[in-house]
Design an enzyme around this catalytic site. Structure first.
Site, mmCIF file in Angstrom:
data_model
loop_
_atom_site.group_PDB
_atom_site.id
_atom_site.type_symbol
_atom_site.label_atom_id
_atom_site.label_comp_id
_atom_site.label_asym_id
_atom_site.label_seq_id
_atom_site.Cartn_x
_atom_site.Cartn_y
_atom_site.Cartn_z
ATOM 1 N N LEU A 89 0.854 -1.191 0.000
ATOM 2 C CA LEU A 89 0.000 0.000 0.000
ATOM 3 C C LEU A 89 0.886 1.235 0.000
ATOM 4 C CD1 LEU A 89 -2.574 -0.993 2.780
ATOM 5 C CD2 LEU A 89 -3.078 -0.829 0.337
ATOM 6 N N HIS A 90 0.682 2.125 -0.961
ATOM 7 C CA HIS A 90 1.503 3.333 -0.968
ATOM 8 C C HIS A 90 0.802 4.557 -1.542
ATOM 9 C CE1 HIS A 90 1.968 2.188 -5.193
ATOM 10 N NE2 HIS A 90 2.354 3.430 -5.417
ATOM 11 N N ARG A 91 -0.356 4.388 -2.199
ATOM 12 C CA ARG A 91 -0.985 5.530 -2.859
ATOM 13 C C ARG A 91 -1.503 6.527 -1.827
ATOM 14 N NH1 ARG A 91 -1.071 5.475 -8.077
ATOM 15 N NH2 ARG A 91 -0.755 3.513 -9.178
#
Length: 376
Positions: free
Chosen positions: A217-219
């Protein structure tokens, strides 16, 4: 000899240009220079990394990264303009949708240098994503469009692009993936840091298939929102009671987990960001991948690994229409339901899309040679 600037700004960009470099070397009719804008500086980007990709180190490193989107884009534009004025290429090739892609495309176009865009035509319809703005602006001024999937062709035609400039060639990221999978077979994976986790959760020693899931998860739309992160965290914590999860945590995500006070529980193993090969070794044998990454949607589809995308939209619909990807949104009930399908053996397998065959770069170079070197 005609030569082309191959622009990359971040580590994933190099994985996209690597197959193009190898194809250009094999073709021999075009020269090239690799331009690293320095948008992201990775201390692990050393000689070993480029050797792993099968490409030389960059010819130019501009060290232009850091700061806000505007500051970063401006610094790259200034540095790239100086470079093009000193050493003018016959064309500029940009890949993907990062700030370097946008910045260098604008500079080249204003200097009347032809621009070729690899991964052209992808659209999420979500204007809150910086990448969507970069895609739209880059495609609005590019001269050649190299497209990975049918939706890209449709978008470009709807936006009025000339059919003769649109080339459906397949996907260089998949070229790189297949190249690296082959290399991985000859590597001692026991040296990878996550090997203990993988070995402990392997259920089929012959095939290496794992009974575990991988999370990324990075957005910003996900990880910068306390509400969304808590929702997603609840889903992951519930899934982890039935399936061990390993989560290579992006620094931004780790900071926000701490800031929001989110504890994912004992069944989710948090590790640091992974280099390409160790991460490939981890996710390729996972039971499921849960992610908000665009590239991982495509790579899991190419290898037939069930993927649950934790987003409300995707610019890569072929992974859902044909591949192993499911768009689940951020509501816990939907994410958990999709994961349980996988656990019941009902996870989506799909198929590898047309032209995702490891030869996209060869097609691109053939077209570039016709355009700029006079090949027929």
């Amino acid at each position: 000899m005609k030569y082309i600037y191959l622009v990359a700004g971040a580590r994933p960009n190099f994985m996209k240009i690597a197959p193009i470099v190898r194809a250009m070397r094999a073709h021999g009719g075009l020269g090239f220079k690799i331009i690293h804008t320095g948008q992201h500086y990775d201390r692990d980007m050393n000689e070993v990394f480029f050797e792993e990709l099968g490409i030389p180190e960059p010819d130019v490193f501009m060290a232009a990264g850091g700061g806000s989107h505007s500051q970063q884009t401006a610094r790259i534009m200034v540095a790239f303009e100086e470079l093009c004025q000193t050493d003018r290429p016959d064309a500029v090739l940009v890949v993907g949708d990062v700030n370097s892609t946008l910045a260098c495309a604008i500079v080249a176009k204003k200097l009347s240098i032809p621009v070729a865009h690899v991964e052209a035509g992808l659209r999420s319809g979500d204007m809150t994503m910086p990448e969507e703005i970069n895609r739209l602006v880059t495609d609005s001024i590019s001269d050649l469009f190299f497209v990975t999937e049918p939706s890209g062709v449709a978008h470009l035609k709807r936006e009025g692009k000339d059919d003769s400039a649109i080339h459906y060639v397949g996907h260089v990221m998949i070229d790189n993936l297949l190249y690296q999978v082959e290399k991985l077979a000859g590597i001692d994976t026991a040296l990878f840091g996550t090997n203990c986790f993988k070995a402990a959760n392997r259920v089929n020693s012959k095939s290496g298939s794992g009974r575990y899931g991988v999370v990324t998860l990075h957005r910003p739309g996900n990880v910068d929102s306390a509400e969304i992160m808590r929702r997603v965290g609840r889903a992951l914590t519930e899934i982890a009671t039935e399936l061990p999860l390993i989560f290579p945590v992006h620094p931004r995500t780790r900071n926000n987990l701490e800031k929001f006070g989110i504890d994912l529980g004992p069944n989710i193993t948090l590790v640091g960001p992974q280099a390409y090969m160790p991460f490939l070794n981890l996710w390729k044998d996972a039971a499921v991948v849960l992610t908000d990454s665009g590239g991982l949607q495509e790579e899991t589809t190419a290898l037939g690994v069930p993927c649950i995308t934790i987003r409300e939209n995707t610019e890569r619909p072929v992974t859902v229409d044909e591949g192993s990807n499911v768009l689940a949104g951020t509501e816990p009930a939907r994410i958990i339901a999709e994961a349980r399908k996988v656990l019941r053996g009902e996870g989506k397998q799909g198929c590898r899309p047309h032209l995702w065959d490891g030869k996209a770069a060869e097609r691109i170079v053939k077209i570039l040679a016709m355009e700029f070197a006079g090949d027929s």
